[in-house]
Structure formats: C-alpha cells, structure tokens
Design a protein around this motif. Structure first.
Motif, mmCIF file in Angstrom:
data_model
loop_
_atom_site.group_PDB
_atom_site.id
_atom_site.type_symbol
_atom_site.label_atom_id
_atom_site.label_comp_id
_atom_site.label_asym_id
_atom_site.label_seq_id
_atom_site.Cartn_x
_atom_site.Cartn_y
_atom_site.Cartn_z
ATOM 1 N N CYS A 1 -2.665 -1.386 4.647
ATOM 2 C CA CYS A 1 -1.386 -1.290 5.818
ATOM 3 C C CYS A 1 -0.297 -2.271 5.857
ATOM 4 C CB CYS A 1 -2.083 -0.794 7.346
ATOM 5 S SG CYS A 1 -3.365 0.427 7.263
ATOM 6 N N VAL B 1 3.400 -1.205 5.649
ATOM 7 C CA VAL B 1 3.738 -0.355 6.803
ATOM 8 C C VAL B 1 4.075 -1.631 8.175
ATOM 9 C CG1 VAL B 1 3.110 1.436 8.588
ATOM 10 C CG2 VAL B 1 2.331 1.459 6.280
ATOM 11 N N LEU B 2 3.350 -2.536 8.240
ATOM 12 C CA LEU B 2 3.383 -3.329 9.307
ATOM 13 C C LEU B 2 4.044 -4.915 8.717
ATOM 14 C CD1 LEU B 2 -0.496 -3.211 10.411
ATOM 15 C CD2 LEU B 2 1.604 -2.673 11.656
ATOM 16 N N HIS C 1 4.977 1.989 17.257
ATOM 17 C CA HIS C 1 5.074 1.638 15.606
ATOM 18 C C HIS C 1 4.754 2.620 14.817
ATOM 19 C CE1 HIS C 1 4.607 -0.732 12.047
ATOM 20 N NE2 HIS C 1 5.376 -1.839 12.708
ATOM 21 N N ILE D 1 2.851 2.715 12.292
ATOM 22 C CA ILE D 1 1.532 2.666 11.855
ATOM 23 C C ILE D 1 0.638 3.651 12.534
ATOM 24 C CG2 ILE D 1 0.837 0.868 13.579
ATOM 25 C CD1 ILE D 1 -0.569 1.147 9.785
ATOM 26 N N TYR D 2 0.977 3.999 13.621
ATOM 27 C CA TYR D 2 0.154 4.928 14.338
ATOM 28 C C TYR D 2 0.221 6.232 13.724
ATOM 29 C CZ TYR D 2 -0.951 1.166 17.444
ATOM 30 O OH TYR D 2 -1.155 -0.142 18.177
ATOM 31 N N TYR E 1 0.327 6.907 10.460
ATOM 32 C CA TYR E 1 -0.807 6.855 9.420
ATOM 33 C C TYR E 1 -2.174 6.950 9.877
ATOM 34 C CZ TYR E 1 3.451 5.378 6.530
ATOM 35 O OH TYR E 1 4.468 5.145 5.786
#
Length: 325
Positions: free
Chosen positions: A189, A192-193, A293, A295-296, A298
C-alpha cells in the motif's frame, strides 16, 4: 482495439516498466510489468477489463503487441490472469507461462468463473467478463527451479510458492535481482500512502486455497534468495525487502488470531473483515492517517475478500478435525 484513455505507468529501472491496469476501477491496485529485452515479456495480465490499459501502455512504450513474446501469470486468480485469453488476440505471437496446477484452468476457465462469482457476487460481470479460454498450444508450464531466457544476459527463474494459492509461482529476474511475487507477499500500500510516506504491506488471504503455514514457508524461501527488490502484483516495487518480510510476519498471525476467535464466537467472515479493518485502522490512525484517506477505499474492497479466505481456511481445518475424530 481502439483505446482512448489516460495511461499511467512507471519506469522502475533495469528495463522494467509497470503499467497501471486499474483493477476494480482503482489506480495503484494491480499492474502489468513489461520487461524490455530481446523477447518482450509481460508479467501479469490483470482481468479482461485491464487489457485496454495494457495495450495503451505498450503503445506509449512504442512496443507493437505483435512483438510481445512471453506473457507470465504468477497465478490464475482472475485479477492476475483473467485477461490472458483476450490479450492474446492482440499479442498473437505470445506464449502464456503458468504454474503446473494452473494450466488447465486457463484452458477451461469455467471453474475459475464459478469460484470468482462466489466471491464477487453481482459484481462479477462488471469486474471480470469476458473471460476467454487460452488455447492449449499457447501454454507453457514452468516447474519449480526452471528458467526462461529472455535476453542474451537475462534469465527468469520460477519458484513454486504456495500459500496464497496452490497454483502460484514467483519469478526471479537475474538483471535486477528482483522477484515478481504476485500475491505471495501480500499487498503493498506504499504507493497509495505515498503522500504520507507510510509503508504498509498486508497479507492477501483470499479463498479458497489460502494456508498461513504455506505463506510463511514461501516467504522464507524468497528471503533466502537475498533479493534486492520485490515487484508486487498489488502494487509496485519495494526495495526495503526486510520491511516487507517483517510486516507480513506481523500481520499474518493477527489475521489467523482473528479467524481463531471467529471460530470460538461462531462469527462469520463479515465479522472477521470488521475486526481486520479495526485493527489496521487503529495502526494507521496511530501513524497519523486521516479517516478520509483513500487507503480506506482499498481496504474496504480487499479485506472482505481476505476475510473470506480466513473463514474458508478455518472451515476446512474444522472439517479435517471432524474427519479424524
């Protein structure tokens, strides 16, 4: 096939490029690697929905699809191989390389489709169709330890790496000393981060052949190869390989622990997914990741599938225990 879309790809060095194939409609989720050598080689096809992105990426790299010689799929889950049959229509001179236990499912994908429909339900057609069979004469099986010479000074070596699935291999590249790991070493990840500079690697435990012990055994096998970088199926490259090993060995026991607790409490995979999400969100909050964010997005897609695999693993384990009794 006429393509009109924005192409997103990365030059990873060592004549390796990564094309973003927008799996499930998300950027930075799944990619196709292009190794530019005497024999142009692709690693992973994504689903059929990914094929236009691959073709557009090849165009940007000034590669005629008819010059693609090798297409390698790390395993036969549809987000890695579902587009193989369709891609061959534009890459007629290519051969598909696959694990010995996966070949028959590329030739006849009917069981693959049934399994994926059980996981994705009503979203199956939108995410994966069409799934075309691969002609048997277009398939080459690679056994554990075998190699493929793709350039005068470049060879790929195949390693049997079960755990995520029984039909999974990883591929070591002699030039970059990097290894294409498909789903064996989980989901990276970091891209993405990237805005926060946070590294997060999570296990991928989708049904129906996931085995935690097999995953850890395969991890240790890869670790002994002393690779310099890891090319993930989901997504991108990591050069801090020890951090990858560390995170998988940290998160995987937690997934198993949650699964064990679900068995004790008679909870289903949705409960497992919620528990996974809460534990990961807790860690990300500690690291300063805001609730808004991306990421959540995903995690909300991936964790329910991984939770199904954990539940499936413990269901099979319970069945075997009852049989022994």
């Amino acid at each position: 096939m006429e393509i009109n879309m924005i192409t997103k790809f990365y030059d990873l060095g060592n004549r390796i490029h990564l094309i973003d194939v927008f799996d499930l409609g998300l950027s930075n989720r799944t990619g196709t690697y292009v190794i530019i050598e005497d024999d142009i080689t692709l690693v992973e096809t994504g689903s059929s929905k990914s094929v236009p992105h691959i073709l557009n990426g090849l165009k940007e790299l000034d590669i005629d699809p008819r010059n693609v010689k090798n297409i390698i799929v790390t395993h036969i889950h549809l987000d890695h191989s579902g587009g193989a049959g369709l891609l061959l229509q534009d890459c007629p001179n290519a051969t598909i390389f696959v694990h010995p236990k996966g070949a028959r499912h590329l030739i006849d994908p009917s069981r693959l489709k049934l399994g994926a429909k059980a996981v994705y339900g009503d979203d199956f057609n939108r995410f994966f169709e069409p799934i075309l069979p691969v002609p048997e004469e277009k398939i080459i099986i690679k056994e554990d330890g075998e190699t493929l010479q793709i350039g005068k000074n470049r060879a790929l070596t195949f390693f049997d790496t079960p755990g995520h699935s029984d039909h999974h291999f990883c591929i070591l590249d002699s030039v970059s000393n990097g290894i294409f790991t498909g789903d064996t070493l989980g989901m990276n990840c970091e891209v993405v981060l990237a805005d926060l500079g946070i590294k997060l690697i999570l296990p991928l435990t989708s049904p129906n052949q996931f085995k935690p012990d097999g995953t850890l055994h395969s991890l240790e096998r890869i670790k002994k190869l002393n690779v310099d970088r890891i090319y993930f199926g989901h997504f991108g490259v990591a050069s801090d390989v020890e951090e990858v090993f560390k995170q998988i060995k940290s998160w995987l026991p937690l997934y198993v622990e949650i699964g064990e607790k679900a068995v004790q409490l008679n909870k289903d995979h949705t409960w497992i997914a919620d528990q996974m999400f809460d534990r990961i969100k807790g860690e990300l909050t500690r690291l300063g990741v805001p609730d808004s964010h991306q990421i959540y997005d995903y995690l909300q897609l991936e964790l329910p599938i991984s939770a199904m695999g954990i539940a499936d693993y413990f269901s099979k384990k319970s069945d075997k225990t009852h049989l022994r009794v």
